[in-house]
Design an enzyme around this catalytic site. Structure first.
Site, short mmCIF file in Angstrom:
data_model
loop_
_atom_site.label_atom_id
_atom_site.label_comp_id
_atom_site.label_asym_id
_atom_site.label_seq_id
_atom_site.Cartn_x
_atom_site.Cartn_y
_atom_site.Cartn_z
N HIS A 89 36.61 42.27 46.88
CA HIS A 89 35.33 42.99 46.84
C HIS A 89 34.79 42.92 45.42
O HIS A 89 35.54 43.05 44.44
CB HIS A 89 35.52 44.46 47.27
CG HIS A 89 35.45 44.63 48.77
ND1 HIS A 89 36.05 45.67 49.43
CD2 HIS A 89 34.83 43.87 49.73
CE1 HIS A 89 35.81 45.57 50.74
NE2 HIS A 89 35.09 44.47 50.95
N ASP A 104 33.25 44.81 43.36
CA ASP A 104 33.49 45.84 42.33
C ASP A 104 34.88 45.72 41.71
O ASP A 104 35.20 46.43 40.76
CB ASP A 104 33.24 47.25 42.90
CG ASP A 104 34.08 47.58 44.13
OD1 ASP A 104 34.46 46.65 44.87
OD2 ASP A 104 34.36 48.78 44.34
N HIS A 105 35.71 44.82 42.24
CA HIS A 105 37.05 44.61 41.66
C HIS A 105 37.19 43.26 40.97
O HIS A 105 38.20 43.02 40.30
CB HIS A 105 38.12 44.75 42.76
CG HIS A 105 38.22 46.15 43.27
ND1 HIS A 105 39.27 46.99 42.98
CD2 HIS A 105 37.37 46.87 44.05
CE1 HIS A 105 39.06 48.17 43.56
NE2 HIS A 105 37.92 48.11 44.21
N HIS A 141 38.77 55.33 41.25
CA HIS A 141 37.86 54.72 42.22
C HIS A 141 36.97 55.80 42.86
O HIS A 141 36.90 55.94 44.08
CB HIS A 141 38.66 53.96 43.28
CG HIS A 141 37.86 52.94 44.04
ND1 HIS A 141 37.26 53.21 45.25
CD2 HIS A 141 37.51 51.67 43.77
CE1 HIS A 141 36.62 52.15 45.68
NE2 HIS A 141 36.76 51.19 44.79
ZN ZN Z 1 37.08 47.48 48.35
#
Ligand code: ZN
Length: 303
Positions: free
Chosen positions: A64, A66-67, A270
């Site tokens: 993903h 955002d990572h 997170h």
């Molecule tokens: Zn994720």
């Protein structure tokens, strides 16, 4: 050996409230291991005074954005800074495709060897070891293949009780043998076992990174007794249905996992951008697991 965990980014999905996207660094005095690499990670590393040249291993939990959107810029910077030594990136399948797209379109040029190691996100297994740690993958349930990581410190050399040396008149060779885990035979015919006279100065420490996942008690067996547990806590428990639908966890659920695993301490991260104030998430976690902390940007945890 001091272990230090620096949180680089703690926001979920989008940067918000001065919180950057997922990233953290586990450090020994000689090595830095980067775990996830969201957008903004380079700035965060600079603020934390972590040198890119010290990072030889990167652990990505899932693909993903955002990572991982910070990874391409970070690799480019490393190359522009003249890096020539190999860099290894552990990640679920698919990362190579993304890297190839950047290099083939000449968006990115790397003048060092990039070793991409695909991690099977369905199994718990050792994926790597070096002088400091053994690293394990932890299967996590999220919307796409996702893995957590466990770092277990390697057992350092054992010591031998001084009283035992005197009592049994142990020779240099016998001491060496016992310290290596073997038995020693005395002249009078007795056998001395290593475990009876040797000891470890301290228990090897462990760190677990549980990235994006729905509440999953089935992971507890892989992380039992961990010293420091990072667990995602995207939402408050009042949003547990939403958390379930989006395959995320709540602060309360993170604390339940820590409690079930008998973790030493819990770090939450997170966080959803809907929360400006994170204190209620911390309070919620502490109602179940008192030794919980907020892993906000630039927090440092020593263990
Ligand atoms: Zn994720």
């Amino acid at each position: 050996m001091e272990l230090r965990l620096i949180i680089i980014g703690s926001s979920a999905a989008i940067p918000a409230h001065h919180r950057n996207l997922s990233g953290q660094v586990l450090q020994t005095p000689s090595s830095s291991y980067l775990i996830d690499c969201g957008e903004g990670t380079q700035f965060g590393l600079t603020d934390a005074k972590v040198r890119l040249s010290k990072i030889d291993h990167i652990f990505i939990s899932h693909l993903h954005g955002d990572h991982i959107f910070g990874l391409f810029g970070l690799l480019s910077s490393a190359s522009m800074q003249g890096r020539t030594k190999e860099l290894s990136v552990f990640a679920p399948p698919g990362l190579k495709l993304l890297i190839d797209a950047f290099t083939e379109t000449k968006s990115m040029y790397l003048n060092f060897e990039l070793n991409i190691v695909e991690v099977d996100t369905t199994v718990y297994r050792q994926i790597f070891e070096d002088e400091h740690f053994r690293m394990y993958s932890i299967p996590l349930k999220h919307r796409i293949p996702t893995t957590g990581y466990k770092f277990v410190e390697k057992q350092k050399k054992v010591n031998i009780h001084k009283e035992a040396i005197a009592k049994y008149q142990l020779s240099f060779d016998q001491i060496k043998s016992l310290k290596s885990g073997n038995n020693a035979n005395l002249e009078d015919g007795r056998t001395i076992c290593s475990e009876d006279v040797c000891f470890h100065k301290y228990k090897p420490r462990s760190y677990v990174y549980v990235s994006d996942c729905v509440f999953s008690p089935e992971i507890v067996r892989f992380i039992q007794g961990v010293d420091v547990l990072f667990h995602e806590a995207t939402y408050m428990n009042e949003e547990k249905e939403l958390a379930q639908t989006r395959f995320h966890s709540t602060a309360l659920q993170a604390a339940l996992i820590a409690k079930m695993a008998g973790a030493g301490r819990l770090i939450l991260g997170h966080f959803s951008s809907r929360y400006t104030d994170l204190q209620p998430l911390l309070d919620e976690a502490r109602s179940v697991f008192p030794d919980a902390s907020l892993g906000t940007d630039q927090s440092v945890f020593l263990f």
